[in-house]
Design a protein around this motif. Structure first.
Motif, mmCIF file in Angstrom:
data_model
loop_
_atom_site.group_PDB
_atom_site.id
_atom_site.type_symbol
_atom_site.label_atom_id
_atom_site.label_comp_id
_atom_site.label_asym_id
_atom_site.label_seq_id
_atom_site.Cartn_x
_atom_site.Cartn_y
_atom_site.Cartn_z
ATOM 1 N N PRO A 1 21.145 74.919 12.875
ATOM 2 C CA PRO A 1 21.976 73.744 12.565
ATOM 3 C C PRO A 1 22.024 72.725 13.706
ATOM 4 N N ARG A 2 22.160 73.209 14.935
ATOM 5 C CA ARG A 2 22.240 72.288 16.074
ATOM 6 C C ARG A 2 20.908 71.578 16.288
ATOM 7 N N ALA A 3 19.803 72.274 16.013
ATOM 8 C CA ALA A 3 18.490 71.646 16.146
ATOM 9 C C ALA A 3 18.325 70.520 15.128
ATOM 10 N N ALA A 4 18.824 70.722 13.915
ATOM 11 C CA ALA A 4 18.726 69.677 12.893
ATOM 12 C C ALA A 4 19.499 68.433 13.311
ATOM 13 N N LEU A 5 20.702 68.608 13.839
ATOM 14 C CA LEU A 5 21.483 67.454 14.305
ATOM 15 C C LEU A 5 20.786 66.772 15.466
ATOM 16 N N ALA B 1 17.594 62.221 17.679
ATOM 17 C CA ALA B 1 16.324 61.711 18.212
ATOM 18 C C ALA B 1 15.809 60.566 17.342
ATOM 19 N N PHE B 2 16.017 60.679 16.023
ATOM 20 C CA PHE B 2 15.637 59.563 15.142
ATOM 21 C C PHE B 2 16.424 58.313 15.492
ATOM 22 N N LEU C 1 6.654 66.743 18.337
ATOM 23 C CA LEU C 1 6.633 66.825 19.801
ATOM 24 C C LEU C 1 7.772 66.022 20.415
ATOM 25 N N ASP C 2 8.078 64.861 19.822
ATOM 26 C CA ASP C 2 9.219 64.072 20.309
ATOM 27 C C ASP C 2 10.518 64.852 20.155
ATOM 28 N N VAL C 3 10.670 65.493 19.007
ATOM 29 C CA VAL C 3 11.882 66.274 18.768
ATOM 30 C C VAL C 3 11.935 67.475 19.709
ATOM 31 N N SER D 1 15.926 69.195 26.044
ATOM 32 C CA SER D 1 17.023 68.589 26.812
ATOM 33 C C SER D 1 18.378 69.135 26.387
ATOM 34 N N ALA D 2 18.470 69.546 25.104
ATOM 35 C CA ALA D 2 19.730 70.090 24.590
ATOM 36 C C ALA D 2 19.842 71.588 24.805
#
Length: 452
Positions: A203-207, A212-213, A239-241, A247-248
């Motif tokens: 869930p935290r990765a999706a947010l 990032a968008f 790769l951007d995500v 970083s998170a």
């Protein structure tokens, strides 16, 4: 012969957005030809019986006595009076349907409707959807998302992964040889690559991917509402995500060739769009029904709610196929209850001509529509076809959804491959639209003009 295949269009430049989106919500009502419209976001389609009762009351007291289901598993009320906004908001707030008023339009989360209900399902990914919703509602930055931005949480059967998510999560089976137990593949937009995320971090990765968008959209100056609208040079890739996740403090493994949207990670799974009785792993049953053209009367809705409360688990699940799933019924009660729903006019048989048939609002509800497409579609079904009777293209390919639109906007049309029945000034045009084609450039066949 089947409808003529579409030709591949030239790639269109992403739009430049100089304003916020105008998507309706529960608090921002939309003015339509038949009164005001409210769209209530229902993350993962989850409703308690009490919440469903409140929606029925709102439709009866404030609206036109009907509820509409959307292609994102949300609910709409139509025919609302100008001055009902505060009263509607109060009803929804008291029922727990407005956990955060500042976030209510961005809670667009689709999840596999049968997750946890059929015999072969992996772990219930709907918990991820609930946790993601809570994170969204607690995030200050997320308020900048468009009301069209979409999160998708697929349990591995591939049913919702192909529905055009901006951030899509595809669960991997427990013990999968290619990844740790309980992991998910995260994709952004149409990037074929993905990131493997451990279950607790999903869930935290999706947010974080959504944030990032927002960063990419801000840097582009395009005002993009969705990942696919980001201009060249400012796109968002896996790769951007991955950098944002790092970083998170969230671990992610890069998967250069992830399964294509709609691919099942492990068979066999039930067809989530098919109505009928779903056999559960512990002897329980779920009932899956569809609403003809996505529209239900309050009486039909109350019957569904009563079955959920009296014989089911006290819950309803709205589906992106404009249907409802009732979980947790005893095996002995399921056939009789399904028969009641059949008698009430709901679609309970996958062989029904209404299965995979959809339509926009059309006249008289929409002033932009050229005709009453729902009446025309109903007449076509009565005549034994899903497309205009005079269309020279013949019956649609088996299993492909058919969608009738009153104008070129094609509001609510399906994703993937579908048959486009479009009303124009010259008549209906019918075309087969594929994922790599745009409906506006599709090769079409004309039929006589629609009824006025």
């Amino acid at each position: 012969m089947p409808p003529s295949p579409s030709t591949r269009p030239q790639a269109a430049a992403p739009p430049l957005r100089d304003r916020g989106d105008a998507c309706p919500g529960a608090l921002r009502l939309h003015t339509a030809a038949d009164g005001n419209l409210a769209r209530i976001r229902v993350p993962a389609g989850d409703l308690t019986a009490r919440q469903a009762t409140v929606l029925a009351n709102a439709a009866e007291l404030l609206g036109d006595g009907h509820l509409s289901l959307t292609s994102r598993g949300n609910a709409e009320l139509r025919g609302l009076a100008e001055d009902c906004g505060a009263r509607l908001a109060g009803l929804l707030r008291d029922a727990g349907l407005l956990p955060s008023e500042r976030h209510e339009r961005i809670r667009n989360i689709l999840a596999s409707p049968l997750a946890g209900l059929d015999r072969h399902t992996p772990s219930d990914v709907r918990r991820w959807a609930r946790e993601l919703d809570a994170l969204l509602c607690a995030s200050e930055s997320a308020t900048a998302l468009s009301g069209r931005f979409l999160f998708v949480v697929d349990d591995g059967r591939g049913d919702v992964a192909a529905l055009g998510g901006d951030v899509s999560l595809l669960a991997e089976p427990d013990g999968d040889r290619t990844g740790p137990a309980g992991s998910a593949l995260l994709r952004v937009g149409d990037d074929p690559a993905a990131l493997r995320i451990a279950g607790p971090d999903v869930p935290r990765a999706a947010l974080t991917a959504a944030e990032a968008f927002l960063t990419a959209a801000g840097a582009s100056g395009s005002g993009a509402w969705r990942v696919r609208e980001l201009p060249d040079g400012h796109g968002l890739s896996a790769l951007d995500v991955a950098d944002a996740l790092r970083s998170a403090g969230i671990g992610a493994a890069y998967v250069p060739e992830a399964p294509a949207p709609g691919t099942r990670t492990s068979p066999p799974y039930a067809d989530s769009s098919a109505p009928g009785i779903v056999e559960g792993p512990d002897g329980d049953r779920a009932l899956s029904v569809l609403a003809p053209l996505g529209r239900l009367s309050v009486a039909q809705w109350r019957l569904l709610t009563a079955i959920a409360a009296d014989d089911g688990a006290g819950a309803l699940r709205l589906t992106p196929w404009r249907g409802i799933v009732l979980p947790g019924l005893p095996a002995a009660a399921a056939p009789g209850r399904l028969a009641e729903l059949t008698t009430a006019g709901l679609i309970t048989d996958p062989a029904s001509p209404w299965h995979r048939l959809g339509a926009c609002t059309g006249r008289p509800g929409c002033a932009k529509s050229l005709t009453d497409v729902r009446a025309d579609a109903t007449a076509a079904v009565a005549a034994g076809t899903a497309v205009p009777d005079e269309a020279p293209t013949g019956p649609p390919p088996e299993g492909v959804p058919v969608y009738w639109s009153g104008c070129a906007r094609r509001c609510g049309h399906p994703h993937g491959t579908w048959v486009d029945v479009l009303a124009t000034a010259e008549g209906y045009r019918v075309a087969l639209v594929r994922p790599d084609t745009a409906p506006d450039t599709a090769h079409t066949a004309a039929a006589p003009p629609p009824a006025p």
